[in-house]
Design a protein around this motif. Structure first.
Motif, PDB file in Angstrom:
ATOM      1  N   SER A 244       0.839  -1.194   0.000  1.00 43.93           N
ATOM      2  CA  SER A 244       0.000   0.000   0.000  1.00 43.93           C
ATOM      3  C   SER A 244       0.873   1.242   0.000  1.00 43.93           C
ATOM      4  CB  SER A 244      -0.941   0.016   1.210  1.00 43.93           C
ATOM      5  OG  SER A 244      -0.213   0.168   2.406  1.00 43.93           O
ATOM      6  N   ASN A 245       0.354   2.278  -0.617  1.00 45.26           N
ATOM      7  CA  ASN A 245       1.010   3.581  -0.637  1.00 45.26           C
ATOM      8  C   ASN A 245       0.249   4.480   0.341  1.00 45.26           C
ATOM      9  OD1 ASN A 245       2.393   5.917  -1.269  1.00 45.26           O
ATOM     10  ND2 ASN A 245       1.265   6.268  -3.168  1.00 45.26           N
ATOM     11  N   PHE A 246       0.712   4.565   1.568  1.00 39.12           N
ATOM     12  CA  PHE A 246      -0.040   5.240   2.637  1.00 39.12           C
ATOM     13  C   PHE A 246      -0.215   6.730   2.323  1.00 39.12           C
ATOM     14  CE2 PHE A 246       0.139   7.566   6.774  1.00 39.12           C
ATOM     15  CZ  PHE A 246      -1.146   7.244   7.187  1.00 39.12           C
ATOM     16  N   ALA A 247      -1.484   7.176   2.310  1.00 43.02           N
ATOM     17  CA  ALA A 247      -1.841   8.587   2.092  1.00 43.02           C
ATOM     18  C   ALA A 247      -1.138   9.149   0.868  1.00 43.02           C
ATOM     19  CB  ALA A 247      -1.505   9.414   3.337  1.00 43.02           C
ATOM     20  N   GLY A 248      -1.079   8.338  -0.181  1.00 38.10           N
ATOM     21  CA  GLY A 248      -0.321   8.740  -1.364  1.00 38.10           C
ATOM     22  C   GLY A 248      -1.013   9.758  -2.243  1.00 38.10           C
ATOM     23  N   TRP A 249      -2.345   9.887  -2.129  1.00 38.62           N
ATOM     24  CA  TRP A 249      -3.033  10.847  -2.988  1.00 38.62           C
ATOM     25  C   TRP A 249      -3.225  12.152  -2.232  1.00 38.62           C
ATOM     26  CZ3 TRP A 249      -8.649  11.094  -5.087  1.00 38.62           C
ATOM     27  CH2 TRP A 249      -8.656  11.800  -6.283  1.00 38.62           C
ATOM     28  N   LYS A 250      -2.716  13.212  -2.781  1.00 34.78           N
ATOM     29  CA  LYS A 250      -2.696  14.502  -2.100  1.00 34.78           C
ATOM     30  C   LYS A 250      -4.083  15.089  -1.904  1.00 34.78           C
ATOM     31  CE  LYS A 250       0.272  17.525  -3.414  1.00 34.78           C
ATOM     32  NZ  LYS A 250       1.051  18.434  -4.272  1.00 34.78           N
ATOM     33  N   VAL A 251      -5.040  14.718  -2.763  1.00 37.82           N
ATOM     34  CA  VAL A 251      -6.353  15.353  -2.736  1.00 37.82           C
ATOM     35  C   VAL A 251      -7.119  15.017  -1.460  1.00 37.82           C
ATOM     36  CG1 VAL A 251      -8.580  15.559  -3.928  1.00 37.82           C
ATOM     37  CG2 VAL A 251      -6.455  15.382  -5.249  1.00 37.82           C
ATOM     38  N   ARG A 253      -5.927  12.336   0.778  1.00 36.81           N
ATOM     39  CA  ARG A 253      -5.037  11.588   1.661  1.00 36.81           C
ATOM     40  C   ARG A 253      -5.401  10.106   1.760  1.00 36.81           C
ATOM     41  NH1 ARG A 253      -0.688  13.901   1.606  1.00 36.81           N
ATOM     42  NH2 ARG A 253      -0.030  12.893   3.561  1.00 36.81           N
ATOM     43  N   LYS A 254      -6.027   9.570   0.739  1.00 41.01           N
ATOM     44  CA  LYS A 254      -6.342   8.141   0.731  1.00 41.01           C
ATOM     45  C   LYS A 254      -5.145   7.351   0.209  1.00 41.01           C
ATOM     46  CE  LYS A 254     -11.372   8.436   0.315  1.00 41.01           C
ATOM     47  NZ  LYS A 254     -12.558   8.066  -0.493  1.00 41.01           N
ATOM     48  N   SER A 255      -5.049   6.113   0.663  1.00 38.47           N
ATOM     49  CA  SER A 255      -3.942   5.246   0.272  1.00 38.47           C
ATOM     50  C   SER A 255      -4.315   4.466  -0.993  1.00 38.47           C
ATOM     51  CB  SER A 255      -3.594   4.287   1.402  1.00 38.47           C
ATOM     52  OG  SER A 255      -3.344   4.978   2.606  1.00 38.47           O
ATOM     53  N   THR A 256      -3.316   3.858  -1.585  1.00 40.50           N
ATOM     54  CA  THR A 256      -3.519   3.046  -2.780  1.00 40.50           C
ATOM     55  C   THR A 256      -3.075   1.616  -2.502  1.00 40.50           C
ATOM     56  OG1 THR A 256      -3.150   4.946  -4.235  1.00 40.50           O
ATOM     57  CG2 THR A 256      -2.934   2.753  -5.221  1.00 40.50           C
ATOM     58  N   SER A 257      -3.947   0.661  -2.815  1.00 41.90           N
ATOM     59  CA  SER A 257      -3.627  -0.761  -2.635  1.00 41.90           C
ATOM     60  C   SER A 257      -3.058  -1.323  -3.928  1.00 41.90           C
ATOM     61  CB  SER A 257      -4.877  -1.554  -2.247  1.00 41.90           C
ATOM     62  OG  SER A 257      -5.391  -1.127  -1.015  1.00 41.90           O
ATOM     63  N   GLY A 258      -2.060  -2.175  -3.780  1.00 40.94           N
ATOM     64  CA  GLY A 258      -1.481  -2.868  -4.931  1.00 40.94           C
ATOM     65  C   GLY A 258      -1.287  -4.336  -4.614  1.00 40.94           C
ATOM     66  N   THR A 259      -1.704  -5.221  -5.502  1.00 41.24           N
ATOM     67  CA  THR A 259      -1.543  -6.657  -5.294  1.00 41.24           C
ATOM     68  C   THR A 259      -1.074  -7.314  -6.578  1.00 41.24           C
ATOM     69  OG1 THR A 259      -3.816  -7.214  -5.929  1.00 41.24           O
ATOM     70  CG2 THR A 259      -3.436  -6.667  -3.619  1.00 41.24           C
ATOM     71  N   CYS A 260      -0.416  -8.437  -6.446  1.00 41.43           N
ATOM     72  CA  CYS A 260      -0.063  -9.257  -7.597  1.00 41.43           C
ATOM     73  C   CYS A 260      -0.058 -10.713  -7.169  1.00 41.43           C
ATOM     74  CB  CYS A 260       1.288  -8.851  -8.192  1.00 41.43           C
ATOM     75  SG  CYS A 260       2.709  -9.191  -7.133  1.00 41.43           S
ATOM     76  N   HIS A 261      -0.302 -11.589  -8.115  1.00 36.04           N
ATOM     77  CA  HIS A 261      -0.438 -13.014  -7.828  1.00 36.04           C
ATOM     78  C   HIS A 261       0.401 -13.788  -8.840  1.00 36.04           C
ATOM     79  CE1 HIS A 261      -3.923 -11.957  -5.260  1.00 36.04           C
ATOM     80  NE2 HIS A 261      -4.135 -11.055  -6.208  1.00 36.04           N
ATOM     81  N   MET A 262       1.215 -14.689  -8.318  1.00 32.13           N
ATOM     82  CA  MET A 262       2.134 -15.472  -9.136  1.00 32.13           C
ATOM     83  C   MET A 262       1.741 -16.942  -9.095  1.00 32.13           C
ATOM     84  SD  MET A 262       4.446 -13.035  -9.909  1.00 32.13           S
ATOM     85  CE  MET A 262       5.885 -13.961 -10.448  1.00 32.13           C
ATOM     86  N   LEU A 263       1.743 -17.578 -10.247  1.00 31.91           N
ATOM     87  CA  LEU A 263       1.582 -19.025 -10.329  1.00 31.91           C
ATOM     88  C   LEU A 263       2.937 -19.587 -10.725  1.00 31.91           C
ATOM     89  CD1 LEU A 263      -0.490 -21.286 -10.042  1.00 31.91           C
ATOM     90  CD2 LEU A 263      -0.874 -21.154 -12.511  1.00 31.91           C
ATOM     91  N   GLY A 264       3.657 -20.095  -9.742  1.00 33.14           N
ATOM     92  CA  GLY A 264       5.051 -20.446  -9.972  1.00 33.14           C
ATOM     93  C   GLY A 264       5.853 -19.176 -10.138  1.00 33.14           C
ATOM     94  N   SER A 265       6.494 -19.017 -11.289  1.00 30.85           N
ATOM     95  CA  SER A 265       7.240 -17.800 -11.596  1.00 30.85           C
ATOM     96  C   SER A 265       6.500 -16.896 -12.572  1.00 30.85           C
ATOM     97  CB  SER A 265       8.610 -18.168 -12.184  1.00 30.85           C
ATOM     98  OG  SER A 265       8.449 -18.930 -13.378  1.00 30.85           O
ATOM     99  N   LYS A 274      -7.292   2.825  -5.589  1.00 34.17           N
ATOM    100  CA  LYS A 274      -7.339   3.716  -4.434  1.00 34.17           C
ATOM    101  C   LYS A 274      -8.306   3.149  -3.407  1.00 34.17           C
ATOM    102  CE  LYS A 274      -9.632   7.561  -4.538  1.00 34.17           C
ATOM    103  NZ  LYS A 274     -10.111   8.927  -4.782  1.00 34.17           N
ATOM    104  N   GLN A 275      -7.907   3.181  -2.133  1.00 36.25           N
ATOM    105  CA  GLN A 275      -8.748   2.624  -1.082  1.00 36.25           C
ATOM    106  C   GLN A 275      -9.978   3.500  -0.853  1.00 36.25           C
ATOM    107  OE1 GLN A 275      -6.283   1.969   2.366  1.00 36.25           O
ATOM    108  NE2 GLN A 275      -4.970   0.475   1.302  1.00 36.25           N
ATOM    109  N   ALA A 276     -11.079   2.874  -0.442  1.00 32.40           N
ATOM    110  CA  ALA A 276     -12.345   3.587  -0.295  1.00 32.40           C
ATOM    111  C   ALA A 276     -12.377   4.477   0.940  1.00 32.40           C
ATOM    112  CB  ALA A 276     -13.493   2.583  -0.241  1.00 32.40           C
ATOM    113  N   CYS A 277     -11.582   4.178   1.953  1.00 36.19           N
ATOM    114  CA  CYS A 277     -11.592   4.962   3.184  1.00 36.19           C
ATOM    115  C   CYS A 277     -10.198   5.528   3.469  1.00 36.19           C
ATOM    116  CB  CYS A 277     -12.055   4.115   4.366  1.00 36.19           C
ATOM    117  SG  CYS A 277     -11.039   2.655   4.654  1.00 36.19           S
ATOM    118  N   VAL A 278     -10.140   6.482   4.370  1.00 35.44           N
ATOM    119  CA  VAL A 278      -8.873   7.092   4.750  1.00 35.44           C
ATOM    120  C   VAL A 278      -8.246   6.281   5.884  1.00 35.44           C
ATOM    121  CG1 VAL A 278      -7.752   9.164   5.632  1.00 35.44           C
ATOM    122  CG2 VAL A 278      -9.699   9.369   4.074  1.00 35.44           C
ATOM    123  N   ALA A 279      -7.092   5.696   5.636  1.00 29.73           N
ATOM    124  CA  ALA A 279      -6.387   4.927   6.659  1.00 29.73           C
ATOM    125  C   ALA A 279      -5.677   5.870   7.622  1.00 29.73           C
ATOM    126  CB  ALA A 279      -5.388   3.979   6.007  1.00 29.73           C
TER     127      ALA A 279
END
Length: 310
Positions: A244-251, A253-265, A274-279
């Motif tokens: 997550s990018n904590f409070a990354g959006w200046k407008v 102050r909401k954070s951004t979530s990032g995920t990735c999923h690997m099957l093997g390599s 962007k997260q729906a609530c302010v962390a």
């Protein structure tokens, strides 16, 4: 409702009787193709046929069908009017093609090389997927095919905001650019974050936002052939990552979530939103990102169990 429609139709047909043939009526024909209900009707017709042929519907993806025969398997994925299928046994593929041709008017395109804008190269040691052709058309469309390439899609010092004092740009052109870039993220996770960032300003784009989007095109100029590589003979262990990018959006102050999923390599799924609530803390922002990551992981596990992998 159906009875009422039949009565109305019968009244219409009576009005269409001719004086020469008073007992005759016109037979109305209307093509299903192009109607709003066409995809649904086509899918219901196709699924009924596949289920009657011994296929099982996927539990997490209702457009996916699978058939097991002893130790062999055939997978069928439906995309509106297109069908992708593959099997561990060539005879099962041939039987599927013959069954489909006997029931529907269809054409066999052979090995998949191009599908929905994705270029697929099936090699002996793996599969390579990219959107090089689409990328070149995108650069040509926005007159950036002769621009100078740069090494990164966004500057580390870039801090986009609403920029109320900035100069407004053509909204339709900006939205067209963002929409085209969003489609490109199907095979380019490296531009996912910055494209989603620029997409937040489509309601009132400014010159600063457009320049940030043009920088992505400059980055694509030097990376047109970049894509995803899926090698053969790798482990099929599912591994998920989140950040997550904590409070990354200046407008707001909401954070951004990032995920990735690997099957093997191999990277099979990625997400940036962007997260729906302010962390209130970095820990809270991380927990929100992990939650969305776990939800996608559970869906992928179910999908893999349909494939017979898990």
């Amino acid at each position: 409702m159906d009875i009422l429609m039949k009565k109305c139709l019968s009244l219409i047909l009576q009005d269409l009787k001719t004086t020469k043939n008073p007992e005759h009526v016109y037979k109305l024909k209307k093509a299903l193709y192009g109607l709003k209900q066409a995809p649904r009707q086509w899918y219901e017709r196709l699924s009924e046929f596949l289920l009657s042929q011994g296929y099982d519907r996927g539990t997490s993806n209702k457009t996916f069908f699978i058939k097991n025969k002893r130790e062999e398997i055939i997978l069928v994925q439906v995309y509106v009017y297109g069908i992708i299928f593959g099997s561990t046994n060539e005879e099962m593929c041939e039987a599927f093609v013959e069954a489909m041709k006997s029931e529907f008017e269809m054409s066999m395109l052979g090995d998949m090389n191009f599908f929905l804008g994705l270029q697929v190269k099936q090699l002996k040691d793996g599969i390579f997927i990219n959107q090089a052709k689409y990328c070149r058309e995108l650069l040509r469309k926005f007159e950036m095919d002769q621009c100078k390439a740069i090494n990164t899609p966004i500057s580390t010092s870039c801090q986009l905001d609403q920029d109320y004092a900035g100069k407004s740009v053509d909204q339709s052109k900006y939205r067209g650019l963002i929409g085209s870039l969003l489609y490109l993220t199907a095979s380019r996770p490296d531009i996912m974050f910055v494209v989603c960032l620029c997409a937040r300003y489509q309601s009132d784009p400014k010159e600063s936002h457009y320049n940030a989007a043009k920088r992505i095109l400059k980055y694509l100029q030097g990376t047109k052939d970049v894509g995803l590589w899926y090698p053969n003979n790798v482990s099929l262990n599912l591994t998920s990552f989140s950040d997550s990018n904590f409070a990354g959006w200046k407008v707001d102050r909401k954070s951004t979530s990032g995920t990735c999923h690997m099957l093997g390599s191999s990277l099979i799924s990625w997400h940036c939103k962007k997260q729906a609530c302010v962390a209130l803390s970095t820990v809270e922002a991380e927990y929100i990102a992990v939650g969305s990551c776990c939800a996608q992981t559970l869906w992928l596990r179910q999908q893999l169990s349909d494939f017979g992998i898990l």
